[in-house]
Design a protein around this motif. Sequence first.
Motif, PDB file in Angstrom:
ATOM      1  N   TYR A 147      -9.486  18.709  -2.842  1.00  0.00           N
ATOM      2  CA  TYR A 147      -9.440  17.465  -2.074  1.00  0.00           C
ATOM      3  C   TYR A 147      -8.167  16.727  -2.490  1.00  0.00           C
ATOM      4  CZ  TYR A 147     -14.385  18.482  -1.242  1.00  0.00           C
ATOM      5  OH  TYR A 147     -15.569  19.093  -0.885  1.00  0.00           O
ATOM      6  N   LEU A 148      -7.124  16.798  -1.683  1.00  0.00           N
ATOM      7  CA  LEU A 148      -5.844  16.181  -2.054  1.00  0.00           C
ATOM      8  C   LEU A 148      -5.985  14.658  -2.125  1.00  0.00           C
ATOM      9  CD1 LEU A 148      -3.452  18.220   0.297  1.00  0.00           C
ATOM     10  CD2 LEU A 148      -3.874  18.614  -2.146  1.00  0.00           C
ATOM     11  N   SER A 149      -5.305  14.067  -3.103  1.00  0.00           N
ATOM     12  CA  SER A 149      -5.384  12.617  -3.263  1.00  0.00           C
ATOM     13  C   SER A 149      -4.371  11.931  -2.339  1.00  0.00           C
ATOM     14  CB  SER A 149      -5.082  12.256  -4.716  1.00  0.00           C
ATOM     15  OG  SER A 149      -3.782  12.688  -5.029  1.00  0.00           O
ATOM     16  N   VAL A 150      -4.508  10.625  -2.215  1.00  0.00           N
ATOM     17  CA  VAL A 150      -3.527   9.838  -1.446  1.00  0.00           C
ATOM     18  C   VAL A 150      -3.038   8.691  -2.322  1.00  0.00           C
ATOM     19  CG1 VAL A 150      -4.453  10.367   0.854  1.00  0.00           C
ATOM     20  CG2 VAL A 150      -5.344   8.403  -0.400  1.00  0.00           C
ATOM     21  N   ASN A 151      -1.876   8.138  -1.958  1.00  0.00           N
ATOM     22  CA  ASN A 151      -1.360   7.009  -2.737  1.00  0.00           C
ATOM     23  C   ASN A 151      -1.858   5.677  -2.159  1.00  0.00           C
ATOM     24  OD1 ASN A 151       0.215   6.460  -0.501  1.00  0.00           O
ATOM     25  ND2 ASN A 151       2.114   7.223  -1.388  1.00  0.00           N
ATOM     26  N   ARG A 152      -1.342   4.601  -2.656  1.00  0.00           N
ATOM     27  CA  ARG A 152      -1.787   3.266  -2.267  1.00  0.00           C
ATOM     28  C   ARG A 152      -1.631   3.018  -0.763  1.00  0.00           C
ATOM     29  NH1 ARG A 152      -2.465  -2.065  -4.779  1.00  0.00           N
ATOM     30  NH2 ARG A 152      -3.193  -3.225  -2.974  1.00  0.00           N
ATOM     31  N   GLN A 153      -0.669   3.725  -0.131  1.00  0.00           N
ATOM     32  CA  GLN A 153      -0.478   3.548   1.321  1.00  0.00           C
ATOM     33  C   GLN A 153      -1.263   4.576   2.126  1.00  0.00           C
ATOM     34  OE1 GLN A 153       3.781   3.506   1.875  1.00  0.00           O
ATOM     35  NE2 GLN A 153       3.834   1.344   1.299  1.00  0.00           N
ATOM     36  N   GLY A 154      -2.052   5.372   1.404  1.00  0.00           N
ATOM     37  CA  GLY A 154      -2.870   6.368   2.091  1.00  0.00           C
ATOM     38  C   GLY A 154      -2.108   7.639   2.415  1.00  0.00           C
ATOM     39  N   GLN A 155      -0.924   7.822   1.774  1.00  0.00           N
ATOM     40  CA  GLN A 155      -0.105   9.001   2.075  1.00  0.00           C
ATOM     41  C   GLN A 155      -0.355  10.131   1.078  1.00  0.00           C
ATOM     42  OE1 GLN A 155       1.327  10.491   4.268  1.00  0.00           O
ATOM     43  NE2 GLN A 155       2.060   8.976   5.726  1.00  0.00           N
ATOM     44  N   LEU A 156      -0.134  11.357   1.555  1.00  0.00           N
ATOM     45  CA  LEU A 156      -0.311  12.550   0.724  1.00  0.00           C
ATOM     46  C   LEU A 156       0.950  12.834  -0.074  1.00  0.00           C
ATOM     47  CD1 LEU A 156      -1.849  14.967   3.364  1.00  0.00           C
ATOM     48  CD2 LEU A 156      -3.020  13.978   1.383  1.00  0.00           C
ATOM     49  N   ASP A 157       0.777  13.627  -1.132  1.00  0.00           N
ATOM     50  CA  ASP A 157       1.908  14.089  -1.932  1.00  0.00           C
ATOM     51  C   ASP A 157       2.077  15.580  -1.600  1.00  0.00           C
ATOM     52  OD1 ASP A 157       3.583  15.026  -3.863  1.00  0.00           O
ATOM     53  OD2 ASP A 157       2.428  14.274  -5.576  1.00  0.00           O
ATOM     54  N   LEU A 158       3.202  15.915  -0.947  1.00  0.00           N
ATOM     55  CA  LEU A 158       3.382  17.313  -0.506  1.00  0.00           C
ATOM     56  C   LEU A 158       3.505  18.263  -1.695  1.00  0.00           C
ATOM     57  CD1 LEU A 158       5.659  16.846   2.634  1.00  0.00           C
ATOM     58  CD2 LEU A 158       3.222  17.381   2.556  1.00  0.00           C
ATOM     59  N   ASP A 159       3.970  17.746  -2.844  1.00  0.00           N
ATOM     60  CA  ASP A 159       4.042  18.601  -4.041  1.00  0.00           C
ATOM     61  C   ASP A 159       2.641  18.999  -4.503  1.00  0.00           C
ATOM     62  OD1 ASP A 159       6.742  18.485  -4.019  1.00  0.00           O
ATOM     63  OD2 ASP A 159       6.880  16.823  -5.465  1.00  0.00           O
ATOM     64  N   THR A 183      -3.068   5.673   9.131  1.00  0.00           N
ATOM     65  CA  THR A 183      -1.967   6.390   8.462  1.00  0.00           C
ATOM     66  C   THR A 183      -1.819   7.806   9.042  1.00  0.00           C
ATOM     67  OG1 THR A 183      -2.200   5.141   6.417  1.00  0.00           O
ATOM     68  CG2 THR A 183      -1.187   7.328   6.228  1.00  0.00           C
ATOM     69  N   ILE A 184      -0.565   8.138   9.380  1.00  0.00           N
ATOM     70  CA  ILE A 184      -0.274   9.450   9.981  1.00  0.00           C
ATOM     71  C   ILE A 184       0.271  10.364   8.891  1.00  0.00           C
ATOM     72  CG2 ILE A 184       1.180  10.662  11.674  1.00  0.00           C
ATOM     73  CD1 ILE A 184       1.298   7.992  13.259  1.00  0.00           C
ATOM     74  N   PHE A 185      -0.272  11.561   8.803  1.00  0.00           N
ATOM     75  CA  PHE A 185       0.203  12.525   7.801  1.00  0.00           C
ATOM     76  C   PHE A 185       1.371  13.353   8.362  1.00  0.00           C
ATOM     77  CE2 PHE A 185      -4.243  12.570   5.700  1.00  0.00           C
ATOM     78  CZ  PHE A 185      -3.852  11.589   4.816  1.00  0.00           C
ATOM     79  N   ALA A 366     -10.107   5.895  -2.119  1.00  0.00           N
ATOM     80  CA  ALA A 366      -9.154   6.957  -2.482  1.00  0.00           C
ATOM     81  C   ALA A 366      -7.741   6.391  -2.602  1.00  0.00           C
ATOM     82  CB  ALA A 366      -9.187   8.070  -1.437  1.00  0.00           C
ATOM     83  N   MET A 367      -7.460   5.322  -1.862  1.00  0.00           N
ATOM     84  CA  MET A 367      -6.131   4.704  -1.919  1.00  0.00           C
ATOM     85  C   MET A 367      -5.971   3.848  -3.178  1.00  0.00           C
ATOM     86  SD  MET A 367      -5.963   3.729   2.130  1.00  0.00           S
ATOM     87  CE  MET A 367      -4.707   2.487   2.029  1.00  0.00           C
TER      88      MET A 367
END
Length: 430
Positions: A147-159, A183-185, A366-367
């Motif tokens: 389950y990939l995490s998201v940052n404060r803006q709800g964005q994914l980390d591609l790494d 939020t758009i991925f 999650a954010m």
Amino acid sequence: MEWNVNQHSLIKNIPLILSSYHVKLEAMQKDCIYLDNNATTKVDPEVIEAMLPYLRDYYGNPSSMHTFGGQVGKAVRQAREQVAALLGADESEIVFNSCGTEGDNAAIRAALLAQPEKRHIITTQVEHPAVLNVCKQLETQGYSVTYLSVNRQGQLDLDELEASLTGNTALVTIMYANNETGTIFPIEQIGLRAKERGALFHVDAVQAVGKIPLNMKTSTIDMLTMSGHKIHAPKGIGALYVRRGVRFRPLLIGGGQERGRRAGTENVPGIVALGKAAELELFHIEEATTREKRLRHRLEQTLIATIAECEVNGDPTQRLPNTTNIGFKYIEGEAILLHLNKHNICASSGSACSSGSLEPSHVLRAMGLPYTILHGSIRFSLCRYTTEAEIDAVLSVMPSVVERLRALSPFKSDQANWLQQQEQALLIKS
Ligand code: PLP
């Protein structure tokens, strides 16, 4: 059983009571300021017009050999073309089904059945329950899920995505845009990484279809879910895009409808409606996006300027044009909604599926939003029918609603203490 006079008079008056109830309901609907379009949308009158003949007159089975059924089959073919045009896909790649939830379930199961040797799935912490709960169930059946995490803006980390992909990954299933924050991925970048590791790529685009231009011909997406009731078609109809050549195993097994990819006699009025709705979305997409963005901007900026301690949740730029999720510190989102409801304004505090639960949104959690914002966040979601006057109405009532609730808030006097307690409780819980 003997009936008394009161019961008799009640029974006699039922038609009257019902009709006055309908009159009230109609008046309420007319006045209602509907800003909950990510939950569901109004059916477009042109869509109703298009589907009515297939409810009333053309009731044949599209699989029948006779001309009566053939006419209906023609309407289904036209709807398939209309949906394919909206997605930039080929007609043969469209599988009609009942809803977004079915599309998500079917895509995930199909991907796993097609590659039985692979046992790993990648998704995100902020998916809709139609994906999250399937993944949770699969974990009990021996699959491993990241389950990939998201940052404060709800964005994914591609790494993080790249580090999670292995040769054992059967499927990457990630939403195009979040239903709560908009939020758009970066879908194509995700797809490229999935392809490099030989994983199938499914996208839940229930909130993106009709709001973001899509072209499956140039995309890395293998399967894409859409739902009718989010694009001004009725509830109970949806579609799954399945790229030609992708091995697909159906969820429903029976007759050979939908080229053997979804058994069951077709919901013809629903399919015709979805086709018309898709045509209208394509026609309106540019102008609607510009308008909704402008109205949303005014709504957000004015709220921020007139109400202290509130902020927009989600990615400020990579965001659906119609969605804003705003956190008002120190008060309950549900209380705001009740007050708005008194003014006939419909908004939401998260996904419709989890409303009624007092648990804060899994997306906002999650954010990593602080507790004070987590509980006081509400979502306004616009559509092409939203008017300037409706935004004005929201702007005129929101400051007093927030002020009244803050005056009653028990947290204001001892905020720091309260905050600490709540965050502690959250830590223990998770
Ligand atoms: N996926 C997302 C992102 C959604 O927002 C929704 C509905 O809100 C669904 C899936 C489920 O769609 P449906 O209600 O058509 O089953």
